[in-house]
Design a protein around this motif. Structure first.
Motif, PDB file in Angstrom:
ATOM      1  N   THR A  47       1.034  -1.036  -0.008  1.00  0.00           N
ATOM      2  CA  THR A  47       0.041  -0.116  -0.150  1.00  0.00           C
ATOM      3  C   THR A  47       0.747   1.338   0.123  1.00  0.00           C
ATOM      4  O   THR A  47       0.632   2.132  -0.786  1.00  0.00           O
ATOM      5  CB  THR A  47      -0.998   0.012   1.258  1.00  0.00           C
ATOM      6  OG1 THR A  47      -1.716  -1.034   1.156  1.00  0.00           O
ATOM      7  CG2 THR A  47      -1.859   1.159   1.409  1.00  0.00           C
ATOM      8  N   ASN A  51       1.061   3.698  -3.202  1.00  0.00           N
ATOM      9  CA  ASN A  51       0.692   5.061  -2.892  1.00  0.00           C
ATOM     10  C   ASN A  51       1.931   6.195  -3.309  1.00  0.00           C
ATOM     11  O   ASN A  51       1.809   7.222  -4.017  1.00  0.00           O
ATOM     12  CB  ASN A  51       0.287   5.429  -1.654  1.00  0.00           C
ATOM     13  CG  ASN A  51      -1.302   5.106  -1.444  1.00  0.00           C
ATOM     14  OD1 ASN A  51      -2.118   5.844  -1.603  1.00  0.00           O
ATOM     15  ND2 ASN A  51      -1.733   4.023  -0.950  1.00  0.00           N
ATOM     16  N   ILE A  79      -2.239   0.666  -7.938  1.00  0.00           N
ATOM     17  CA  ILE A  79      -3.177   1.177  -6.984  1.00  0.00           C
ATOM     18  C   ILE A  79      -4.398   0.411  -6.918  1.00  0.00           C
ATOM     19  O   ILE A  79      -5.325   0.389  -5.931  1.00  0.00           O
ATOM     20  CB  ILE A  79      -3.337   2.727  -7.009  1.00  0.00           C
ATOM     21  CG1 ILE A  79      -3.726   3.489  -5.702  1.00  0.00           C
ATOM     22  CG2 ILE A  79      -4.105   2.993  -8.100  1.00  0.00           C
ATOM     23  CD1 ILE A  79      -2.355   3.514  -4.577  1.00  0.00           C
ATOM     24  N   VAL A  82      -4.224  -2.403  -4.870  1.00  0.00           N
ATOM     25  CA  VAL A  82      -4.281  -1.962  -3.287  1.00  0.00           C
ATOM     26  C   VAL A  82      -5.971  -1.887  -3.000  1.00  0.00           C
ATOM     27  O   VAL A  82      -6.243  -2.529  -1.917  1.00  0.00           O
ATOM     28  CB  VAL A  82      -3.403  -0.600  -2.975  1.00  0.00           C
ATOM     29  CG1 VAL A  82      -4.058   0.113  -1.849  1.00  0.00           C
ATOM     30  CG2 VAL A  82      -1.919  -0.628  -3.172  1.00  0.00           C
ATOM     31  N   TYR A  86      -7.256  -5.029  -0.549  1.00  0.00           N
ATOM     32  CA  TYR A  86      -7.979  -4.318   0.802  1.00  0.00           C
ATOM     33  C   TYR A  86      -9.096  -4.613   0.888  1.00  0.00           C
ATOM     34  O   TYR A  86      -9.530  -5.176   1.964  1.00  0.00           O
ATOM     35  CB  TYR A  86      -7.513  -2.935   0.872  1.00  0.00           C
ATOM     36  CG  TYR A  86      -8.027  -2.314   2.060  1.00  0.00           C
ATOM     37  CD1 TYR A  86      -7.031  -2.385   3.414  1.00  0.00           C
ATOM     38  CD2 TYR A  86      -9.123  -1.561   2.376  1.00  0.00           C
ATOM     39  CE1 TYR A  86      -7.766  -2.161   4.673  1.00  0.00           C
ATOM     40  CE2 TYR A  86      -9.627  -0.839   3.419  1.00  0.00           C
ATOM     41  CZ  TYR A  86      -8.707  -1.275   4.738  1.00  0.00           C
ATOM     42  OH  TYR A  86      -9.266  -0.787   5.774  1.00  0.00           O
ATOM     43  N   ASP A 104      -6.304   5.266   6.701  1.00  0.00           N
ATOM     44  CA  ASP A 104      -6.589   3.982   6.181  1.00  0.00           C
ATOM     45  C   ASP A 104      -7.579   4.239   4.750  1.00  0.00           C
ATOM     46  O   ASP A 104      -7.147   3.814   4.081  1.00  0.00           O
ATOM     47  CB  ASP A 104      -7.422   3.188   7.045  1.00  0.00           C
ATOM     48  CG  ASP A 104      -7.524   1.733   6.512  1.00  0.00           C
ATOM     49  OD1 ASP A 104      -8.611   1.516   6.037  1.00  0.00           O
ATOM     50  OD2 ASP A 104      -6.628   1.178   6.746  1.00  0.00           O
ATOM     51  N   LEU A 107      -5.483   5.855   2.013  1.00  0.00           N
ATOM     52  CA  LEU A 107      -4.448   5.154   1.412  1.00  0.00           C
ATOM     53  C   LEU A 107      -5.207   3.690   0.471  1.00  0.00           C
ATOM     54  O   LEU A 107      -4.631   3.475  -0.522  1.00  0.00           O
ATOM     55  CB  LEU A 107      -3.554   4.518   2.382  1.00  0.00           C
ATOM     56  CG  LEU A 107      -2.726   5.378   3.074  1.00  0.00           C
ATOM     57  CD1 LEU A 107      -1.920   4.555   4.123  1.00  0.00           C
ATOM     58  CD2 LEU A 107      -1.743   5.966   2.244  1.00  0.00           C
ATOM     59  N   HIS A 108      -6.311   3.497   1.112  1.00  0.00           N
ATOM     60  CA  HIS A 108      -6.783   2.287   0.324  1.00  0.00           C
ATOM     61  C   HIS A 108      -8.151   2.492  -0.452  1.00  0.00           C
ATOM     62  O   HIS A 108      -8.696   1.668  -1.355  1.00  0.00           O
ATOM     63  CB  HIS A 108      -7.371   1.228   1.466  1.00  0.00           C
ATOM     64  CG  HIS A 108      -6.103   0.723   2.114  1.00  0.00           C
ATOM     65  ND1 HIS A 108      -5.967   1.214   3.429  1.00  0.00           N
ATOM     66  CD2 HIS A 108      -5.213   0.073   1.971  1.00  0.00           C
ATOM     67  CE1 HIS A 108      -5.014   0.622   3.886  1.00  0.00           C
ATOM     68  NE2 HIS A 108      -4.479  -0.062   2.979  1.00  0.00           N
ATOM     69  N   TYR A 159       1.241  -8.957   5.031  1.00  0.00           N
ATOM     70  CA  TYR A 159      -0.283  -9.468   4.851  1.00  0.00           C
ATOM     71  C   TYR A 159      -0.385 -11.132   4.999  1.00  0.00           C
ATOM     72  O   TYR A 159       0.703 -11.681   4.713  1.00  0.00           O
ATOM     73  CB  TYR A 159      -0.458  -9.174   3.407  1.00  0.00           C
ATOM     74  CG  TYR A 159      -0.297  -7.905   3.138  1.00  0.00           C
ATOM     75  CD1 TYR A 159      -1.267  -6.978   3.157  1.00  0.00           C
ATOM     76  CD2 TYR A 159       0.705  -7.566   2.210  1.00  0.00           C
ATOM     77  CE1 TYR A 159      -1.184  -5.596   2.972  1.00  0.00           C
ATOM     78  CE2 TYR A 159       0.764  -6.102   1.868  1.00  0.00           C
ATOM     79  CZ  TYR A 159       0.002  -5.150   2.249  1.00  0.00           C
ATOM     80  OH  TYR A 159       0.068  -3.824   1.909  1.00  0.00           O
TER      81      TYR A 159
END
Length: 174
Positions: A47, A51, A79, A82, A86, A104, A107-108, A159
């Motif tokens: 992530t 980013n 991205i 991501v 997520y 959060d 970013l996601h 992860y």
């Protein structure tokens, strides 16, 4: 089409920069870490890498540089991964509040959606070829190798699906 491509790129770059700086500060506070220590912790995650890549590409565009088509498609793919991973595998059950929730979400969700829409609506794609997809597929694969090796050495896996200790090599490959 987006009218002022450079301005939109600048807004995305600024959003990424502020979010990553806040994330680093939060990591410093949570772990009693220096800036370098916080960056070491945060850059364990795809992530953060994706980013950062989006932020750099958008900063270049905002400054008037025109990256080649293949160079903007890669961050769009990264991205999108991501956001997809997520929301499909990691978001459920997270009960974040306050600044944790804001960072959060940025970013996601927000940055991925903004960059993907920006890429679709404003950035040229006419010269993309299948080889570009192959080249950019190497990015998450290289990251996965990095994360697995790093997790093997320090015991911290970013992860669950990259945890060779729990899933075995076949499970991680799957």
């Amino acid at each position: 089409m987006i009218q002022n491509t450079r301005a939109v790129a600048g807004v995305i770059a600024l959003a990424v920069s502020v979010t990553l700086c806040v994330r680093t500060g939060m990591t410093m506070q949570e772990n009693g870490a220096s800036v370098a220590g916080a960056l070491w912790i945060d850059y364990r995650f795809f992530t953060i890498w994706a980013n950062t890549l989006v932020g750099l590409v958008c900063a270049a565009i905002a400054l008037g540089r025109v990256p080649p088509h293949w160079l903007t498609a890669g961050p769009a793919l990264a991205i999108a991964l991501v956001a997809g991973v997520y929301h499909a595998l990691l978001a459920e059950g997270r009960n974040l509040t306050g600044l944790d929730l804001v960072v959060d979400t940025m970013l996601h969700t927000v940055v991925p959606a903004a960059f993907i829409l920006f890429w679709i609506l404003a950035l040229p794609k006419g010269r993309l070829a299948w080889r570009d997809l192959i080249i950019w597929s190497a990015y998450p694969i290289a990251y996965s190798i990095y994360a697995i090796l790093r997790g093997t050495f320090d015991g911290v896996h970013p992860y669950f699906f990259l945890n060779v200790d729990q899933l075995g090599a076949g499970g991680v490959a799957l």
